[in-house]
Motif scaffolding. Structure first.
Motif, PDB file in Angstrom:
ATOM      1  N   GLY A 124       2.942   8.661   9.225  1.00  0.00           N
ATOM      2  CA  GLY A 124       1.902   7.110   8.838  1.00  0.00           C
ATOM      3  C   GLY A 124       2.481   5.930   9.381  1.00  0.00           C
ATOM      4  O   GLY A 124       2.247   4.995  10.072  1.00  0.00           O
ATOM      5  N   TRP A 203      -1.932   8.407   4.497  1.00  0.00           N
ATOM      6  CA  TRP A 203      -2.963   7.369   4.731  1.00  0.00           C
ATOM      7  C   TRP A 203      -2.277   6.238   3.902  1.00  0.00           C
ATOM      8  O   TRP A 203      -2.528   4.881   4.518  1.00  0.00           O
ATOM      9  N   GLU A 207      -1.584   2.598   6.108  1.00  0.00           N
ATOM     10  CA  GLU A 207      -2.540   0.700   5.609  1.00  0.00           C
ATOM     11  C   GLU A 207      -0.914   0.362   5.124  1.00  0.00           C
ATOM     12  O   GLU A 207      -1.514  -0.769   4.122  1.00  0.00           O
TER      13      GLU A 207
END
Length: 236
Positions: A124, A203, A207
């Motif tokens: 990520g 995720w 984010e």
């Protein structure tokens, strides 16, 4: 015994590459004195000659596009010269060592706050730094060991390109569960848990949630944030 062996294995990877991580007893609690163990590995001339040769070989192996089990076995013989390993441990240790050889300066300080990251977090953070997400879906969805391993190495190259931090102690634990799932139907539940965890952490990192700011401390001095089109301060 398995957990203690994996702790010592990661310490030896640090020694092989001449790294000096902050060793925290909460992570290496299975060893009486991790710092002394690390120092002992560095003071033996014979051991260091073997580690140096293995480090050079590991670097060649890390950038190879082809799986070479015999060469991986030679590396493992240096990293763990005594005792038998399960098939899952062999696969997990070889994969971890190969990733370490590709990206040896990526290690976080095991056991402290910044080590709460998984391979999903690493990927990520790589995406947030503009390095792409090559192979991540295949890592999460692969149902055959060979497909998984090839996809894992592709994502390792993405992490290298992004200079993303890696918790190698957690990685080897997770990979042991995943390779156990390939070897034994009884390991499927634990393997699925690891995949779900990686997906969730991926995720969150994309984010900008749930990633300790200190996770970047070990690589921050090496980075020019502008090169990735992002600021390291934004990945907290």
């Amino acid at each position: 015994m398995g957990v203690r062996r994996r702790m010592f294995f990661v310490l030896k990877l640090h020694a092989m590459h001449g790294n000096d991580p902050t060793v925290d007893a909460t992570a290496f609690g299975g060893l009486r004195s991790p710092r002394e163990e690390l120092q002992r590995l560095r003071v033996s001339r014979l051991d260091m000659r073997a580690l140096s040769a293995a480090r050079r070989e590991l670097r060649r192996l890390a950038v190879s596009q082809v799986a070479e089990p015999e060469r991986e076995a030679e590396i493992l013989a240096v990293l763990w010269p005594t005792g038998r390993l399960s098939v899952a441990d062999e696969r997990a240790w070889a994969a971890t060592a190969r990733i370490y050889g590709l990206h040896p300066r990526a290690s976080v300080r095991e056991g402290s706050a910044e080590s709460r990251i998984t391979w999903g977090t690493t990927m990520g953070l790589s995406v947030r730094r503009g390095a792409g997400h090559e192979g991540l879906g295949r890592v999460l969805e692969a149902r055959h060991e060979g497909d998984f391993t090839r996809a894992l190495y592709r994502t390792a190259r993405v992490a290298e390109a992004a200079a993303a931090p890696i918790d190698f102690l957690r990685l080897v634990d997770d990979l042991t569960e995943l390779y156990t799932g390939f070897e034994s139907p009884g390991g499927d539940d634990r393997a699925r848990h690891v995949r779900r965890k990686w997906r969730r952490h991926y995720w969150r990192a994309v984010e900008g949630r749930g990633v300790p700011s200190s996770a970047l401390a070990t690589v921050a001095d090496e980075l020019d944030p502008a090169a990735f089109g992002d600021s390291t301060a934004d990945v907290t």
